[in-house]
Motif scaffolding. Sequence first.
Motif, PDB file in Angstrom:
ATOM      1  N   ARG A 114       0.875  -1.183   0.000  1.00 58.43           N
ATOM      2  CA  ARG A 114       0.000   0.000   0.000  1.00 58.43           C
ATOM      3  C   ARG A 114       0.905   1.223   0.000  1.00 58.43           C
ATOM      4  O   ARG A 114       1.637   1.461   0.953  1.00 58.43           O
ATOM      5  N   LEU A 115       0.855   1.991  -1.094  1.00 52.83           N
ATOM      6  CA  LEU A 115       1.769   3.105  -1.334  1.00 52.83           C
ATOM      7  C   LEU A 115       0.984   4.401  -1.498  1.00 52.83           C
ATOM      8  O   LEU A 115       0.039   4.457  -2.275  1.00 52.83           O
ATOM      9  N   THR A 116       1.386   5.440  -0.769  1.00 46.02           N
ATOM     10  CA  THR A 116       0.775   6.758  -0.933  1.00 46.02           C
ATOM     11  C   THR A 116       1.826   7.729  -1.461  1.00 46.02           C
ATOM     12  O   THR A 116       2.980   7.695  -1.029  1.00 46.02           O
ATOM     13  N   VAL A 117       1.404   8.552  -2.416  1.00 49.30           N
ATOM     14  CA  VAL A 117       2.312   9.493  -3.074  1.00 49.30           C
ATOM     15  C   VAL A 117       1.581  10.812  -3.323  1.00 49.30           C
ATOM     16  O   VAL A 117       0.358  10.830  -3.418  1.00 49.30           O
ATOM     17  N   GLY A 121      -1.615  30.382  -5.128  1.00 42.37           N
ATOM     18  CA  GLY A 121      -1.306  29.692  -3.892  1.00 42.37           C
ATOM     19  C   GLY A 121      -1.654  28.217  -3.868  1.00 42.37           C
ATOM     20  O   GLY A 121      -2.792  27.836  -4.121  1.00 42.37           O
ATOM     21  N   PHE A 122      -0.666  27.405  -3.551  1.00 37.62           N
ATOM     22  CA  PHE A 122      -0.849  25.960  -3.374  1.00 37.62           C
ATOM     23  C   PHE A 122      -1.122  25.715  -1.893  1.00 37.62           C
ATOM     24  O   PHE A 122      -0.220  25.749  -1.059  1.00 37.62           O
ATOM     25  N   THR A 123      -2.380  25.472  -1.554  1.00 32.31           N
ATOM     26  CA  THR A 123      -2.792  25.434  -0.159  1.00 32.31           C
ATOM     27  C   THR A 123      -2.219  24.282   0.671  1.00 32.31           C
ATOM     28  O   THR A 123      -2.062  24.457   1.876  1.00 32.31           O
ATOM     29  N   PRO A 124      -1.877  23.112   0.100  1.00 33.97           N
ATOM     30  CA  PRO A 124      -1.279  22.075   0.949  1.00 33.97           C
ATOM     31  C   PRO A 124       0.184  22.338   1.325  1.00 33.97           C
ATOM     32  O   PRO A 124       0.754  21.595   2.120  1.00 33.97           O
ATOM     33  N   MET A 125       0.809  23.367   0.746  1.00 33.61           N
ATOM     34  CA  MET A 125       2.206  23.652   1.063  1.00 33.61           C
ATOM     35  C   MET A 125       2.359  23.871   2.570  1.00 33.61           C
ATOM     36  O   MET A 125       1.573  24.588   3.179  1.00 33.61           O
ATOM     37  N   SER A 146      -2.572  11.431  -3.540  1.00 32.12           N
ATOM     38  CA  SER A 146      -3.274  12.525  -2.882  1.00 32.12           C
ATOM     39  C   SER A 146      -2.254  13.492  -2.284  1.00 32.12           C
ATOM     40  O   SER A 146      -1.192  13.076  -1.822  1.00 32.12           O
ATOM     41  N   ASP A 147      -2.615  14.766  -2.288  1.00 33.03           N
ATOM     42  CA  ASP A 147      -1.758  15.751  -1.632  1.00 33.03           C
ATOM     43  C   ASP A 147      -2.101  15.893  -0.150  1.00 33.03           C
ATOM     44  O   ASP A 147      -1.454  16.633   0.568  1.00 33.03           O
ATOM     45  N   ARG A 148      -3.116  15.168   0.299  1.00 33.89           N
ATOM     46  CA  ARG A 148      -3.469  15.177   1.717  1.00 33.89           C
ATOM     47  C   ARG A 148      -2.413  14.374   2.477  1.00 33.89           C
ATOM     48  O   ARG A 148      -2.018  13.291   2.066  1.00 33.89           O
ATOM     49  N   TYR A 149      -1.944  14.923   3.579  1.00 30.15           N
ATOM     50  CA  TYR A 149      -0.978  14.200   4.394  1.00 30.15           C
ATOM     51  C   TYR A 149      -1.719  13.140   5.184  1.00 30.15           C
ATOM     52  O   TYR A 149      -2.595  13.445   5.985  1.00 30.15           O
ATOM     53  N   VAL A 150      -1.393  11.893   4.916  1.00 24.80           N
ATOM     54  CA  VAL A 150      -2.059  10.787   5.596  1.00 24.80           C
ATOM     55  C   VAL A 150      -1.197  10.306   6.753  1.00 24.80           C
ATOM     56  O   VAL A 150       0.018  10.481   6.761  1.00 24.80           O
ATOM     57  N   ASP A 151      -1.840   9.710   7.728  1.00 26.68           N
ATOM     58  CA  ASP A 151      -1.141   9.052   8.831  1.00 26.68           C
ATOM     59  C   ASP A 151      -0.746   7.675   8.319  1.00 26.68           C
ATOM     60  O   ASP A 151      -1.587   6.783   8.193  1.00 26.68           O
ATOM     61  N   LEU A 152       0.521   7.497   7.998  1.00 27.51           N
ATOM     62  CA  LEU A 152       0.965   6.265   7.361  1.00 27.51           C
ATOM     63  C   LEU A 152       0.654   5.042   8.213  1.00 27.51           C
ATOM     64  O   LEU A 152       0.223   4.014   7.698  1.00 27.51           O
ATOM     65  N   LEU A 153       0.878   5.146   9.494  1.00 26.83           N
ATOM     66  CA  LEU A 153       0.615   4.008  10.371  1.00 26.83           C
ATOM     67  C   LEU A 153      -0.881   3.838  10.619  1.00 26.83           C
ATOM     68  O   LEU A 153      -1.416   2.747  10.504  1.00 26.83           O
ATOM     69  N   MET A 166       4.250   2.143   2.532  1.00 28.14           N
ATOM     70  CA  MET A 166       5.288   3.045   2.031  1.00 28.14           C
ATOM     71  C   MET A 166       4.653   4.356   1.604  1.00 28.14           C
ATOM     72  O   MET A 166       3.474   4.407   1.272  1.00 28.14           O
ATOM     73  N   ALA A 167       5.495   5.385   1.571  1.00 27.76           N
ATOM     74  CA  ALA A 167       5.061   6.686   1.070  1.00 27.76           C
ATOM     75  C   ALA A 167       6.227   7.342   0.360  1.00 27.76           C
ATOM     76  O   ALA A 167       7.383   7.152   0.736  1.00 27.76           O
ATOM     77  N   ILE A 168       5.920   8.085  -0.657  1.00 27.58           N
ATOM     78  CA  ILE A 168       6.896   8.989  -1.251  1.00 27.58           C
ATOM     79  C   ILE A 168       6.384  10.366  -0.908  1.00 27.58           C
ATOM     80  O   ILE A 168       5.242  10.717  -1.216  1.00 27.58           O
ATOM     81  N   ARG A 169       7.204  11.150  -0.229  1.00 27.76           N
ATOM     82  CA  ARG A 169       6.827  12.493   0.197  1.00 27.76           C
ATOM     83  C   ARG A 169       7.911  13.465  -0.206  1.00 27.76           C
ATOM     84  O   ARG A 169       9.089  13.118  -0.281  1.00 27.76           O
ATOM     85  N   ILE A 170       7.492  14.680  -0.429  1.00 27.53           N
ATOM     86  CA  ILE A 170       8.411  15.742  -0.809  1.00 27.53           C
ATOM     87  C   ILE A 170       8.491  16.681   0.378  1.00 27.53           C
ATOM     88  O   ILE A 170       7.493  17.274   0.768  1.00 27.53           O
ATOM     89  N   GLY A 171       9.676  16.772   0.972  1.00 26.50           N
ATOM     90  CA  GLY A 171       9.825  17.647   2.122  1.00 26.50           C
ATOM     91  C   GLY A 171      10.470  16.937   3.287  1.00 26.50           C
ATOM     92  O   GLY A 171      11.125  15.909   3.141  1.00 26.50           O
ATOM     93  N   VAL A 172      10.228  17.464   4.461  1.00 27.95           N
ATOM     94  CA  VAL A 172      10.871  16.999   5.688  1.00 27.95           C
ATOM     95  C   VAL A 172       9.974  15.966   6.374  1.00 27.95           C
ATOM     96  O   VAL A 172       8.761  16.156   6.479  1.00 27.95           O
TER      97      VAL A 172
END
Length: 178
Positions: free
Chosen positions: A21-24, A117-121, A54-61, A67-73
């Motif tokens: 199950r992969l989120t990106v 403006g990109f609101t999920p930033m 999805s650009d929504r930040y999901v709780d991976l656990l 797995m997740a591929i995320r851009i950022g910290v």
Amino acid sequence: MLREAEEEARSLAARPAGTIRLTVPASFGRRWVAQALPGFLKVYPDIRIVLHCSDRYVDLLGDNFDMAIRIGVLTDNRLIARKLADTSRILCVAPSYLDHHPALTHPQDLRKHDCLGFTPMHSWPEWRLEKEGQQIAVPVQTRYESDEMDALILAAQSGMGVALAVNWLVEWFAVPRW
């Protein structure tokens, strides 16, 4: 029988199997991950992929992702991260917009411009810019904001304003595809 069981166990261990199950991020998933998955699945026929774009930040656990591929910290210290590539954010504006608006010579000039403006930033509604190790935060005003970066890049291309976007996505839009 024991030897056969050992051989079967060895072959299962050597051949990956199961569900991933992969989120990106949405745009990254559509442009890059979805393009790579058919080849990956041909090489690993016993793998099943459940792709969540999805650009929504999901709780991976909590949401049961493997797995997740995320851009950022990485902010969740319960997770393990591996850097895959460098990315950067760049300011994008169409020449047609600049024909009718003041020049951009300093980050603070953005306060006088129509920003997209990109609101999920993470830092929204503030843009954090960096040049030669120096960082500056600029609160921006928008007439158009969205949680869909593709829409904002198209708006910037049409001359609606200035966008702050990731380099790999802007490059994708810049290359003719048809």
